[in-house]
Scaffold this active site. Structure first.
Site, PDB file in Angstrom:
ATOM      1  N   HIS A 137     -16.681 -29.472  25.352  1.00 41.89           N
ATOM      2  CA  HIS A 137     -17.016 -30.097  24.062  1.00 41.89           C
ATOM      3  C   HIS A 137     -15.824 -29.980  23.111  1.00 41.89           C
ATOM      4  CE1 HIS A 137     -18.925 -30.832  20.190  1.00 41.89           C
ATOM      5  NE2 HIS A 137     -19.838 -31.508  20.882  1.00 41.89           N
ATOM      6  N   GLU A 148     -16.722 -38.554  24.004  1.00 42.70           N
ATOM      7  CA  GLU A 148     -17.008 -38.256  22.596  1.00 42.70           C
ATOM      8  C   GLU A 148     -15.714 -38.298  21.790  1.00 42.70           C
ATOM      9  OE1 GLU A 148     -20.823 -35.889  22.142  1.00 42.70           O
ATOM     10  OE2 GLU A 148     -19.309 -34.424  22.685  1.00 42.70           O
ATOM     11  N   GLU A 165     -15.595 -29.167  20.140  1.00 46.01           N
ATOM     12  CA  GLU A 165     -15.559 -27.955  19.311  1.00 46.01           C
ATOM     13  C   GLU A 165     -15.061 -26.761  20.131  1.00 46.01           C
ATOM     14  OE1 GLU A 165     -19.559 -28.473  17.919  1.00 46.01           O
ATOM     15  OE2 GLU A 165     -18.847 -30.253  16.867  1.00 46.01           O
ATOM     16  N   GLY A 183     -19.940 -35.817  14.272  1.00 42.17           N
ATOM     17  CA  GLY A 183     -20.393 -35.196  13.030  1.00 42.17           C
ATOM     18  C   GLY A 183     -19.827 -35.841  11.777  1.00 42.17           C
ATOM     19  N   ASN A 219     -27.389 -31.818  21.743  1.00 41.17           N
ATOM     20  CA  ASN A 219     -26.562 -30.619  21.601  1.00 41.17           C
ATOM     21  C   ASN A 219     -26.873 -30.018  20.233  1.00 41.17           C
ATOM     22  OD1 ASN A 219     -24.567 -28.711  21.338  1.00 41.17           O
ATOM     23  ND2 ASN A 219     -22.891 -30.183  21.133  1.00 41.17           N
ATOM     24  N   LYS A 276     -25.886 -27.323  18.985  1.00 42.47           N
ATOM     25  CA  LYS A 276     -24.765 -26.517  18.469  1.00 42.47           C
ATOM     26  C   LYS A 276     -25.301 -25.169  17.953  1.00 42.47           C
ATOM     27  CE  LYS A 276     -22.557 -30.827  17.252  1.00 42.47           C
ATOM     28  NZ  LYS A 276     -21.342 -31.410  16.741  1.00 42.47           N
ATOM     29  N   SER A 327     -21.925 -39.288  16.382  1.00 45.58           N
ATOM     30  CA  SER A 327     -22.736 -39.863  15.295  1.00 45.58           C
ATOM     31  C   SER A 327     -23.744 -40.916  15.770  1.00 45.58           C
ATOM     32  CB  SER A 327     -21.831 -40.426  14.186  1.00 45.58           C
ATOM     33  OG  SER A 327     -21.070 -39.381  13.612  1.00 45.58           O
TER      34      SER A 327
HETATM   35  C1  PEP Z   1     -21.810 -33.667  19.597  1.00 49.62           C
HETATM   36  O1  PEP Z   1     -21.712 -32.581  19.060  1.00 49.62           O
HETATM   37  O2  PEP Z   1     -21.705 -33.736  20.839  1.00 49.62           O
HETATM   38  C2  PEP Z   1     -22.029 -34.843  18.774  1.00 49.62           C
HETATM   39  C3  PEP Z   1     -21.903 -36.014  19.314  1.00 49.62           C
HETATM   40  O3  PEP Z   1     -22.362 -34.631  17.443  1.00 49.62           O
HETATM   41  P1  PEP Z   1     -22.898 -35.723  16.394  1.00 49.62           P
HETATM   42  O4  PEP Z   1     -23.943 -36.547  17.102  1.00 49.62           O
HETATM   43  O5  PEP Z   1     -23.455 -34.935  15.275  1.00 49.62           O
HETATM   44  O6  PEP Z   1     -21.733 -36.573  16.013  1.00 49.62           O
END
Ligand code: PEP
Length: 248
Positions: A95, A165, A97, A171, A11, A13, A211
């Site tokens: 997601h 997630e 966000e 992040g 992703n 973003k 992460s």
């Molecule tokens: C994501 O945005 O779906 C995500 C898991 O981000 P990150 O790997 O940066 O934590």
């Protein structure tokens, strides 16, 4: 290990430029990418066609969002039909966000899931608890509510992947331990068994996101109910190839 094809999604973003995307395309072409892992990348909308044209066919493309109407007076929105038209196979919906920055509710996400599936997109449906919800012992209440709102709108489970997630891990550099991830994935699979069917529970892939990096992916990938990863930050770097190859 169950017979579910490992899937790794990137992703991106709201990141990337023509120049940096050329770099990503280069490391994805170079790979090598494990043939038995399904690979999907989600560039920002404006770069979808460019990425589609330049990536090897074995890497699929995901939109990061789409609206629940086909067309019309919805300034700034993109429809599932448009994503299909330019060659997208997947869309990421729900997601954290979208939920927490843009205020998308379970109801909106449910509508988007239903519309995307009928338009021919496959869906990476994201769910996850906030840190405060985990600390209050409400993780599974939250996840059950989120997965129900999605499940109620699924017409074809073979076109859906769930991405767990935890919001506190996205992040932040703070990954769920392999045991924490496995525990939640198993609870989700049991939820599918109880509320949908044994066969959906056995076949539905559950990705972990939060992460994931080249250093922690292998320990997560050996968990029996972790069927892949949704990767944010690390999907912009050559480390992504190692994550794709986490389960060899
Ligand atoms: C994501 O945005 O779906 C995500 C898991 O981000 P990150 O790997 O940066 O934590």
């Amino acid at each position: 290990m169950a017979d579910r094809k490992f899937i790794v999604g990137g992703n991106w973003k709201m990141n990337g430029s023509r120049e940096s995307i050329d770099g990503i395309i280069q490391f994805l072409k170079q790979g090598p990418l494990n043939e038995s892992t399904e690979v999907v990348v989600g560039p920002p909308f404006v770069y979808l066609s460019y990425v589609k044209e330049n990536l090897p066919d074995k890497v699929s493309i995901a939109a990061q969002n789409c609206y629940y109407a086909s067309k019309g007076a919805f300034t700034g929105e993109i429809s599932a039909e448009m994503a299909v038209d330019i060659g997208c196979e997947w869309v990421i919906l729900g997601h954290s966000e979208r939920r927490n920055v843009f205020g998308e509710t379970d109801e909106i996400i449910g509508k988007k899931v239903a519309h995307a599936l009928t338009s021919g997109l496959k869906v990476i449906a994201c769910i996850g608890e906030l840190l405060s919800e985990r600390e209050e012992g409400r993780t599974f209440d939250v996840l059950s509510r989120q997965i129900k709102a999605i499940a109620d709108n699924i017409s074809d489970w073979s076109k859906v992947v769930i991405a767990y997630e935890p919001v506190w891990a996205i992040g932040t550099g703070k990954t769920a331990t392999p045991q924490q991830a496995q525990q939640v994935h198993l609870q989700l699979r049991n939820w599918l068994k109880e509320h949908i069917s044994d066969s959906v529970a056995a076949s539905c892939r559950i990705m972990y996101g939060g992460s994931v990096n080249a250093g922690n992916c292998k320990d997560l990938a050996v968990q029996p109910d972790v069927d892949g990863f949704l990767v944010g930050g690390a999907s912009l770097k050559p480390d992504f190839v190692q994550i794709v190859n986490a389960r060899m």
